[in-house]
Design a protein around this motif. Structure first.
Motif, PDB file in Angstrom:
ATOM      1  N   GLY B 108      12.751  31.328   5.312  1.00  9.66           N
ATOM      2  CA  GLY B 108      11.569  32.187   5.453  1.00  9.66           C
ATOM      3  C   GLY B 108      11.447  33.162   4.292  1.00  9.66           C
ATOM      4  O   GLY B 108      10.369  33.325   3.707  1.00  9.66           O
ATOM      5  N   LEU B 109      12.561  33.799   3.945  1.00 12.15           N
ATOM      6  CA  LEU B 109      12.556  34.787   2.855  1.00 12.15           C
ATOM      7  C   LEU B 109      12.326  34.138   1.491  1.00 12.15           C
ATOM      8  O   LEU B 109      11.792  34.774   0.583  1.00 12.15           O
ATOM      9  CB  LEU B 109      13.876  35.568   2.857  1.00 12.15           C
ATOM     10  CG  LEU B 109      14.086  36.493   4.061  1.00 12.15           C
ATOM     11  CD1 LEU B 109      15.485  37.092   4.052  1.00 12.15           C
ATOM     12  CD2 LEU B 109      13.043  37.600   4.106  1.00 12.15           C
ATOM     13  N   MET B 110      12.761  32.869   1.375  1.00 10.42           N
ATOM     14  CA  MET B 110      12.559  32.166   0.100  1.00 10.42           C
ATOM     15  C   MET B 110      11.119  31.670  -0.051  1.00 10.42           C
ATOM     16  O   MET B 110      10.760  31.113  -1.077  1.00 10.42           O
ATOM     17  CB  MET B 110      13.509  30.969  -0.008  1.00 10.42           C
ATOM     18  CG  MET B 110      14.941  31.374  -0.324  1.00 10.42           C
ATOM     19  SD  MET B 110      15.981  29.970  -0.719  1.00 10.42           S
ATOM     20  CE  MET B 110      15.904  29.002   0.732  1.00 10.42           C
ATOM     21  N   GLY B 111      10.363  31.831   1.040  1.00 13.19           N
ATOM     22  CA  GLY B 111       8.966  31.382   1.011  1.00 13.19           C
ATOM     23  C   GLY B 111       8.843  29.863   1.020  1.00 13.19           C
ATOM     24  O   GLY B 111       7.952  29.303   0.379  1.00 13.19           O
ATOM     25  N   ALA B 112       9.743  29.228   1.777  1.00 16.06           N
ATOM     26  CA  ALA B 112       9.690  27.758   1.863  1.00 16.06           C
ATOM     27  C   ALA B 112       8.406  27.314   2.559  1.00 16.06           C
ATOM     28  O   ALA B 112       7.774  28.100   3.279  1.00 16.06           O
ATOM     29  CB  ALA B 112      10.902  27.247   2.631  1.00 16.06           C
ATOM     30  N   SER B 113       8.048  26.086   2.345  1.00 18.73           N
ATOM     31  CA  SER B 113       6.804  25.552   2.895  1.00 18.73           C
ATOM     32  C   SER B 113       6.819  25.567   4.422  1.00 18.73           C
ATOM     33  O   SER B 113       7.854  25.346   5.053  1.00 18.73           O
ATOM     34  CB  SER B 113       6.646  24.119   2.379  1.00 18.73           C
ATOM     35  OG  SER B 113       5.990  23.333   3.305  1.00 18.73           O
ATOM     36  N   MET B 114       5.651  25.810   5.026  1.00 16.14           N
ATOM     37  CA  MET B 114       5.524  25.829   6.486  1.00 16.14           C
ATOM     38  C   MET B 114       5.846  24.463   7.087  1.00 16.14           C
ATOM     39  O   MET B 114       6.274  24.366   8.235  1.00 16.14           O
ATOM     40  CB  MET B 114       4.105  26.242   6.886  1.00 16.14           C
ATOM     41  CG  MET B 114       3.855  27.724   6.784  1.00 16.14           C
ATOM     42  SD  MET B 114       4.841  28.616   7.981  1.00 16.14           S
ATOM     43  CE  MET B 114       4.975  30.186   7.214  1.00 16.14           C
ATOM     44  N   GLU B 115       5.646  23.407   6.290  1.00 16.00           N
ATOM     45  CA  GLU B 115       5.953  22.047   6.774  1.00 16.00           C
ATOM     46  C   GLU B 115       7.445  21.881   7.028  1.00 16.00           C
ATOM     47  O   GLU B 115       7.867  20.998   7.781  1.00 16.00           O
ATOM     48  CB  GLU B 115       5.484  21.010   5.749  1.00 16.00           C
ATOM     49  CG  GLU B 115       3.983  20.871   5.707  1.00 16.00           C
ATOM     50  CD  GLU B 115       3.493  20.136   4.477  1.00 16.00           C
ATOM     51  OE1 GLU B 115       4.333  19.715   3.665  1.00 16.00           O
ATOM     52  OE2 GLU B 115       2.274  19.999   4.342  1.00 16.00           O
ATOM     53  N   VAL B 116       8.223  22.698   6.351  1.00 16.47           N
ATOM     54  CA  VAL B 116       9.676  22.649   6.562  1.00 16.47           C
ATOM     55  C   VAL B 116      10.067  23.624   7.673  1.00 16.47           C
ATOM     56  O   VAL B 116      10.817  23.272   8.583  1.00 16.47           O
ATOM     57  CB  VAL B 116      10.438  23.011   5.252  1.00 16.47           C
ATOM     58  CG1 VAL B 116      11.929  23.120   5.492  1.00 16.47           C
ATOM     59  CG2 VAL B 116      10.136  21.999   4.161  1.00 16.47           C
ATOM     60  N   ILE B 117       9.504  24.836   7.598  1.00 14.98           N
ATOM     61  CA  ILE B 117       9.949  25.894   8.519  1.00 14.98           C
ATOM     62  C   ILE B 117       9.521  25.628   9.963  1.00 14.98           C
ATOM     63  O   ILE B 117      10.328  25.789  10.882  1.00 14.98           O
ATOM     64  CB  ILE B 117       9.426  27.275   8.038  1.00 14.98           C
ATOM     65  CG1 ILE B 117      10.146  27.643   6.729  1.00 14.98           C
ATOM     66  CG2 ILE B 117       9.690  28.358   9.077  1.00 14.98           C
ATOM     67  CD1 ILE B 117       9.722  28.945   6.120  1.00 14.98           C
ATOM     68  N   ILE B 118       8.285  25.194  10.152  1.00 13.56           N
ATOM     69  CA  ILE B 118       7.795  25.034  11.534  1.00 13.56           C
ATOM     70  C   ILE B 118       8.584  23.962  12.309  1.00 13.56           C
ATOM     71  O   ILE B 118       9.048  24.241  13.419  1.00 13.56           O
ATOM     72  CB  ILE B 118       6.272  24.833  11.559  1.00 13.56           C
ATOM     73  CG1 ILE B 118       5.679  26.187  11.164  1.00 13.56           C
ATOM     74  CG2 ILE B 118       5.778  24.376  12.940  1.00 13.56           C
ATOM     75  CD1 ILE B 118       4.223  26.348  11.222  1.00 13.56           C
ATOM     76  N   PRO B 119       8.790  22.751  11.761  1.00 12.77           N
ATOM     77  CA  PRO B 119       9.622  21.789  12.512  1.00 12.77           C
ATOM     78  C   PRO B 119      11.039  22.318  12.759  1.00 12.77           C
ATOM     79  O   PRO B 119      11.618  22.079  13.810  1.00 12.77           O
ATOM     80  CB  PRO B 119       9.674  20.565  11.601  1.00 12.77           C
ATOM     81  CG  PRO B 119       8.512  20.681  10.718  1.00 12.77           C
ATOM     82  CD  PRO B 119       8.269  22.144  10.533  1.00 12.77           C
TER      83      PRO B 119
END
Lengths: 71, 142
Positions: B108-119
């Motif tokens: 989250g802090l690295m600003g990773a893509s939502m496609e990765v974070i949400i799943p």
């Protein structure tokens, strides 16, 4: 005697009195030899079923082998 | 007959592995799923072959030694072994809860893509809710 626990047992004494090896007792009550070793050292408390099996094997009551001491 | 299942699994493993290697060699310009499918087939094939052959060897060794079978059965059903295994699983789950939460926060802090974070969040919450559900169910049953 189990550390920090008030359940003791006389398993090692009774077993040695009868000249039974840990392996033989383990095979008779269908547990591993390590379990018998842990029971004798007080590192592990048996389930009620295993306690019954051990008591029956020696022809004794559970209380004669496993001793609960109130704090 | 009792070895039949293991033999079939081993043969299927070899076949899948062979098909995978054939695709790897024959496809010059793979597109879409065909880029990864051959390697997946090789992986699954190797796994099936290893599982099948391992099972066959296991059966062959234990068939000659009934005492060994009995000992294995005792070790598998030994209440202390089961308790230790369950305790290890529980500790592993506890650690996983914190490690995955930290990893999620880091993503989250690295600003990773939502496609990765949400799943990732869905999977994490699924596991946690499943643990709560099992706890409640066992509490009712026992």
């Amino acid at each position: 005697m189990r550390r920090g626990n008030n359940l003791r047992n006389r398993l090692e004494t009774i077993r040695k009195e009868r000249g039974i090896k840990q392996e033989e007792l383990a095979a008779a009550v269908e547990v591993s030899r390590q379990t018998i070793g842990s029971l004798e050292n007080g590192r592990y408390n048996p389930s009620i079923i295993l306690a019954f099996k051990i008591a029956r094997y020696f022809g004794m009551s559970i209380e004669e082998i496993f001793i609960y001491e109130e704090e | 007959m009792k070895n039949c299942k293991s033999i079939v699994i081993s043969i299927l493993g070899v076949l899948l592995c062979g098909i995978g290697f054939y695709f790897v060699k024959s496809l010059t310009d793979p597109q879409g799923i065909m880029k990864t499918l051959p390697y997946i087939l090789v992986g699954i094939g190797c796994g099936m072959f290893g599982h099948g052959v391992g099972d066959l060897i296991n059966k062959k060794v234990t068939a000659k030694n009934p005492e060994l079978v009995k000992q294995i059965e005792i070790d598998q059903n030994d209440e202390r072994n089961i308790m230790i295994t369950n305790m290890a699983k529980a500790k592993g789950f506890d650690i996983m809860t914190y490690v995955f939460a930290a990893l999620l926060l880091a993503y989250g802090l690295m600003g990773a893509s939502m496609e990765v974070i949400i799943p990732f969040v869905i999977a994490y919450l699924f596991v946690q809710f499943y643990a709560v559900y099992i706890r409640l169910r066992k509490d009712r049953e026992n």
